[in-house]
Scaffold this active site. Structure first.
Site, PDB file in Angstrom:
ATOM      1  N   CYS A   1      -5.068  -9.832   2.671  1.00 44.15           N
ATOM      2  CA  CYS A   1      -6.195  -8.985   3.088  1.00 44.15           C
ATOM      3  C   CYS A   1      -7.458  -9.741   3.479  1.00 44.15           C
ATOM      4  CB  CYS A   1      -6.500  -8.000   1.968  1.00 44.15           C
ATOM      5  SG  CYS A   1      -5.079  -7.012   1.549  1.00 44.15           S
TER       6      CYS A   1
ATOM      7  N   VAL B   1       0.835  -1.202   0.000  1.00 42.68           N
ATOM      8  CA  VAL B   1       0.000   0.000   0.000  1.00 42.68           C
ATOM      9  C   VAL B   1       0.873   1.258   0.000  1.00 42.68           C
ATOM     10  CG1 VAL B   1      -1.708   1.284   1.346  1.00 42.68           C
ATOM     11  CG2 VAL B   1      -1.904  -1.197   1.139  1.00 42.68           C
TER      12      VAL B   1
END
Ligand code: UGA
Length: 431
Positions: free
Chosen positions: A261, A12
């Site tokens: 995730c 990210v």
């Protein structure tokens, strides 16, 4: 254009930094992993993500992106600070937020004038509130700042595209000033911006990931019924997807969802709901179906090969999905471990993930290509739908295999065509 600090250089952080720099901002990335930062300065990128190395290099040469070790420096030099550090799972399924807390404290120590502090890591709802509280306590209310929740929706493997062309941008804010700054930052992306309060933005992230996980478990449950009744899950998914209310994406049946995730975020949302007095049975079922999907696949292998012990098994695909070298929570790796402990001899190949897999698992053979994995194997498993597997010379594979068995966890081929080629071909939810 803004001066931006990005704290944390994982997927990210790096993608966010590269994209914001490419939009013309001046970005400084920091991480407490000394070696990683020194490597990044030399354009050695710790992950495989298509286009990322090129984008970082381009912006480093244009002096829009730099790397460092000091949160203090990043805070002092920036107007907007993105927190992109990891939030791994605790033993109870909740998220471990100690890295976020540590960063918040370090920002608090360095902050002088007004800053916008943005939470980008996937965090449980109410984390924004906690960050704000932590900084307020440390600075004793002397500094003016805003906390923003700006969840990311990027997918590994297409992270740059997802960041540069988002379906929407979600901004959770508490002040008009922070809203204006964030809207100005994202204006060049020309995407719809949804402005909410911080808690709503955090719940949007939980809701999106758990809804997508639900879609996958739903189609995997349908696949199971299809197999029992002789129906075809691909056709079911296709027809379902034509209904605009349902939409076609994330209806691919397979061996279940993995990655850093979905499994972690699902656990965290169930945990958060429980903590606030709600038993999220629906999501518990989503998790259970995902667990079962691995077992069904292993059962399929046992039914075909009879005894697993001493069987040679070729494996194509180790990463949790194509176009990444990420093997965190990869179902392929879990299945390999189970087969290995049952006595199978594994020969594996993956286009990108072998270096990471080698560091994690011993006692299996890593092959130079798909054909080497197939050679003399009693069956070939397909675990990740890399595009290159679609182009395999199947006649050659058949000749190389000790017996013509392919068990496909990603539904890459047409069952009828495979049977015609002489394979015993098993896939998911199709006969
Ligand atoms: C996911 C979300 O898609 C992103 O929007 C989100 O930002 C990200 O998590 C995150 O929270 O950081 P990612 O984990 O990169 O992205 O991967 P996905 O493409 O969502 O795939 C997740 C898993 O689901 C993979 O194991 C994949 O094989 C599986 N999957 C996906 C299926 O089994 N069937 C499908 O139809 C789609």
């Amino acid at each position: 254009m803004f001066n931006i600090g990005v704290i944390g250089t994982g997927y990210v952080g790096l993608v966010t930094a590269a994209c914001l720099a490419d939009l013309g901002n001046k970005v400084i990335c920091v991480d407490n992993d000394y070696k990683k930062i020194e490597n990044l300065k030399k354009n050695i990128i710790p992950i495989y993500e298509p286009g990322l190395a090129e984008l970082l290099k381009k912006n480093r040469l244009a002096k829009r992106i730099s790397f460092g070790h000091s949160i203090k420096e990043a805070t002092t030099k920036s107007e907007i600070i993105f927190i992109c550090v990891g939030t791994p799972a605790n033993a109870d399924g909740g998220a471990d937020l100690s890295a976020v807390e540590k960063v918040a404290f370090e920002i608090a120590q360095a902050i002088k004038g007004y800053k916008v502090i943005v939470g980008k890591s996937t965090v449980p709802a109410l984390t924004g509130e906690r960050i704000k509280q932590a900084i307020e306590i440390k600075t004793q209310g002397r500094v003016n700042f805003d906390v923003v929740s700006n969840p990311e929706f990027l997918r590994e493997g297409q992270a740059i595209h997802d960041t540069m062309h988002p379906d929407r941008i979600v901004i959770g804010v508490e002040s008009k000033h922070a809203e204006d700054i964030m809207c100005r930052l994202y204006k060049p992306l020309k995407s719809q911006i949804v402005v909410t309060n911080i808690q709503t933005a955090e719940i949007i992230k939980h809701a999106c990931n758990s809804f997508l996980s639900t879609k996958i478990s739903f189609i995997n449950a349908i696949a199971h019924i299809c197999e029992k009744l002789g129906a075809d899950v691909e056709m079911v998914a296709q027809a379902m997807g034509l209904d605009k209310r349902i939409a076609k994406d994330f209806l691919n049946a397979g061996i279940g969802f993995g990655g850093y995730c979905f499994p972690k975020d699902l656990d965290a949302f169930i945990h958060l709901a429980e903590k606030h007095g709600y038993n999220f049975e629906l999501l518990k079922s989503v998790r259970k179906i995902n667990e079962e999907q691995k077992r069904f696949f292993i059962k399929k292998i046992e039914e075909t090969l009879w005894n697993i012990k001493n069987k040679n098994i070729g494996v194509l695909g180790l990463s949790f999905k194509p176009n990444t070298d990420d093997i965190r929570n990869s179902i392929a790796m879990e299945i390999i471990r189970t087969l290995k402990s049952a006595g199978a001899k594994i020969k594996a190949y993956d286009p990108q993930a072998m270096a990471k897999a080698k560091a994690e698992i011993r006692g299996i053979q890593f092959c130079k290509d798909s054909y080497a994995a197939a050679k003399n194997s009693d069956c070939l498993l397909i675990m990740t739908e890399w595009a290159e597997f679609k182009k395999l010379d199947l006649a050659k594979i058949k000749k190389l295999l000790a017996q013509p068995v392919i068990i496909d966890g990603r539904n890459m081929f047409e069952p009828a065509a495979m049977k015609k080629l002489g394979f015993v071909y098993k896939c998911v939810g199709r006969c």
